[in-house]
Enzyme design. Structure first.
Site, PDB file in Angstrom:
ATOM      1  N   ASP A  16      14.075 -18.786 -45.974  1.00  0.00           N
ATOM      2  CA  ASP A  16      14.589 -18.273 -44.694  1.00  0.00           C
ATOM      3  C   ASP A  16      14.866 -19.472 -43.790  1.00  0.00           C
ATOM      4  O   ASP A  16      14.453 -20.599 -44.083  1.00  0.00           O
ATOM      5  CB  ASP A  16      13.535 -17.352 -44.052  1.00  0.00           C
ATOM      6  N   SER A  17      15.526 -19.184 -42.674  1.00  0.00           N
ATOM      7  CA  SER A  17      15.780 -20.245 -41.704  1.00  0.00           C
ATOM      8  C   SER A  17      14.487 -20.709 -41.037  1.00  0.00           C
ATOM      9  O   SER A  17      14.445 -21.789 -40.473  1.00  0.00           O
ATOM     10  CB  SER A  17      16.755 -19.735 -40.649  1.00  0.00           C
ATOM     11  N   TYR A  48      19.866 -19.906 -37.849  1.00  0.00           N
ATOM     12  CA  TYR A  48      21.102 -19.842 -38.618  1.00  0.00           C
ATOM     13  C   TYR A  48      22.067 -18.818 -37.985  1.00  0.00           C
ATOM     14  O   TYR A  48      23.254 -18.837 -38.260  1.00  0.00           O
ATOM     15  CB  TYR A  48      20.813 -19.361 -40.049  1.00  0.00           C
ATOM     16  N   GLY A  49      21.481 -17.914 -37.188  1.00  0.00           N
ATOM     17  CA  GLY A  49      22.234 -16.731 -36.740  1.00  0.00           C
ATOM     18  C   GLY A  49      23.425 -16.989 -35.844  1.00  0.00           C
ATOM     19  O   GLY A  49      24.198 -16.071 -35.560  1.00  0.00           O
ATOM     20  N   ASN A  80      18.815 -12.750 -43.478  1.00  0.00           N
ATOM     21  CA  ASN A  80      19.992 -11.866 -43.468  1.00  0.00           C
ATOM     22  C   ASN A  80      21.283 -12.654 -43.254  1.00  0.00           C
ATOM     23  O   ASN A  80      22.316 -12.351 -43.848  1.00  0.00           O
ATOM     24  CB  ASN A  80      19.860 -10.833 -42.345  1.00  0.00           C
ATOM     25  N   THR A  81      21.209 -13.677 -42.401  1.00  0.00           N
ATOM     26  CA  THR A  81      22.416 -14.465 -42.120  1.00  0.00           C
ATOM     27  C   THR A  81      22.860 -15.207 -43.381  1.00  0.00           C
ATOM     28  O   THR A  81      24.036 -15.155 -43.769  1.00  0.00           O
ATOM     29  CB  THR A  81      22.136 -15.463 -40.971  1.00  0.00           C
ATOM     30  N   GLU A 158       9.901 -15.283 -31.795  1.00  0.00           N
ATOM     31  CA  GLU A 158       9.407 -16.653 -31.993  1.00  0.00           C
ATOM     32  C   GLU A 158       8.388 -17.029 -30.922  1.00  0.00           C
ATOM     33  O   GLU A 158       7.479 -17.812 -31.150  1.00  0.00           O
ATOM     34  CB  GLU A 158      10.570 -17.667 -31.952  1.00  0.00           C
ATOM     35  N   THR A 191      15.338 -10.928 -40.360  1.00  0.00           N
ATOM     36  CA  THR A 191      13.948 -11.149 -40.783  1.00  0.00           C
ATOM     37  C   THR A 191      12.927 -10.839 -39.684  1.00  0.00           C
ATOM     38  O   THR A 191      11.816 -10.413 -39.968  1.00  0.00           O
ATOM     39  CB  THR A 191      13.758 -12.638 -41.162  1.00  0.00           C
TER      40      THR A 191
HETATM   41  N1  DGL Z   1      16.472 -15.430 -40.461  1.00  0.00           N
HETATM   42  C1  DGL Z   1      17.566 -15.051 -39.616  1.00  0.00           C
HETATM   43  C2  DGL Z   1      18.159 -13.724 -40.157  1.00  0.00           C
HETATM   44  O1  DGL Z   1      17.493 -12.946 -40.798  1.00  0.00           O
HETATM   45  C3  DGL Z   1      17.162 -14.882 -38.181  1.00  0.00           C
HETATM   46  C4  DGL Z   1      16.806 -16.166 -37.476  1.00  0.00           C
HETATM   47  C5  DGL Z   1      17.972 -17.115 -37.400  1.00  0.00           C
HETATM   48  O2  DGL Z   1      18.916 -16.889 -36.618  1.00  0.00           O
HETATM   49  O3  DGL Z   1      17.937 -18.094 -38.126  1.00  0.00           O
HETATM   50  O4  DGL Z   1      19.317 -13.483 -39.918  1.00  0.00           O
END
Ligand code: DGL
Length: 275
Positions: A16-17, A48-49, A80-81, A158, A191
């Site tokens: 994940d990010s 990442y979003g 998800n991103t 966060e 997430t």
């Molecule tokens: N992990 C990212 C998602 O599920 C959310 C946090 C991010 O923007 O990196 O899209």
């Protein structure tokens, strides 16, 4: 035979990010308790979003290369991103099963929704990719999806504002648009959002909240069984090793609170992906 056994007992990679993908780790530990897990959180580059497809794909490739060096048997893209933008590219490039969160989440929402009117919330990138719409259409072309980006939810989580009045106010604003749409299921397409389930549930009463972290864990179990890659160690709990791209302490603290146990975390430097 010996080779097959050692392949089965390799770890599953989950990335994940940042720390949010631990929602997926928790579900995988529930549905696949014997599996060892290598987790990577890209804490130096989160979020990442709000990044472009090419940037997110480059980051994902670097993490996949790291996972391959760790000899994982399968990778779950918990973000998800990254799943929306990069899954196709990763599947093309790597020779192990790569599972994303979008298709399991979309399938579960379609099966749970009686009215076939489904809401989706996620980061700006996930929503603009329309990945959930595309995946839901594969299961039921008549399902109607309505989406809305909720970029403030990630920083709220966060910073630990999981059930504070400010989070409820933000949720009311973001989710208002769904009221008129007559939806009966809402996909938590990020997430971090399962951690806001309580608040979101207060605003979206009588709507099924679809947590893609549990649907992807169930999907991972199916894929492992189908490919005969499930762990053959019958009587032990799987281990969890976490790696991050920024300093380990903050992650160790947050992850420890979330998983309610001490975890191993190591900072590592990723190598640039070969294009
Ligand atoms: N992990 C990212 C998602 O599920 C959310 C946090 C991010 O923007 O990196 O899209």
């Amino acid at each position: 035979m010996k080779n097959m056994k050692s392949l089965k007992n390799r770890p599953i990679g989950i990335f994940d990010s940042g720390v949010g993908g631990l929602t997926v780790v928790k579900s995988v530990q529930k549905y696949l308790p014997r599996e060892d897990i290598i987790y990577f959180g890209d804490t130096a580059r989160v979020p990442y979003g709000n990044k472009s497809r090419s940037t997110v794909t480059r980051f994902s490739r670097e993490i996949m290369d790291f996972m391959i060096k760790k000899r994982v048997k399968m990778v779950i893209v918990a973000c998800n991103t990254a799943s929306s933008f990069s899954l196709g590219a990763l599947r093309k490039h790597y020779n192990i099963p790569v599972i994303g969160v979008i298709s399991p989440g979309a399938r579960e929402a379609v099966s749970l929704s009686l009215k076939k009117r489904i809401g989706v919330i996620g980061t700006n990138s996930t929503i603009s990719s329309r990945a959930y719409e595309k995946e839901a259409a594969k299961t039921d072309p008549n399902a109607k999806l309505f989406s809305n980006a909720c970029p403030l939810f990630v920083p709220l989580v966060e910073n630990g504002f999981l059930s504070d009045p400010i989070t409820l106010e933000v949720a009311k604003i973001y989710l208002k648009a769904f009221k008129a749409k007559n939806i009966d299921a809402l996909i938590l397409g990020c997430t971090h959002y399962p951690l806001l389930k309580k608040v979101i549930g207060k605003v979206m009463k009588d709507v099924e909240l679809v947590d893609s972290s549990s649907s992807v864990a169930k999907e991972a179990k199916c894929v492992l069984l189908k490919k005969d890659l499930n762990s053959s160690r019958a009587s032990r709990r799987g281990s969890l090793k976490c790696y991050v791209s920024d300093e380990a302490e903050t992650f160790r603290r947050t992850a420890g609170l979330f998983l309610k146990k001490k975890i191993q975390v190591k900072k590592v430097a990723l190598c640039p992906a070969v294009q």
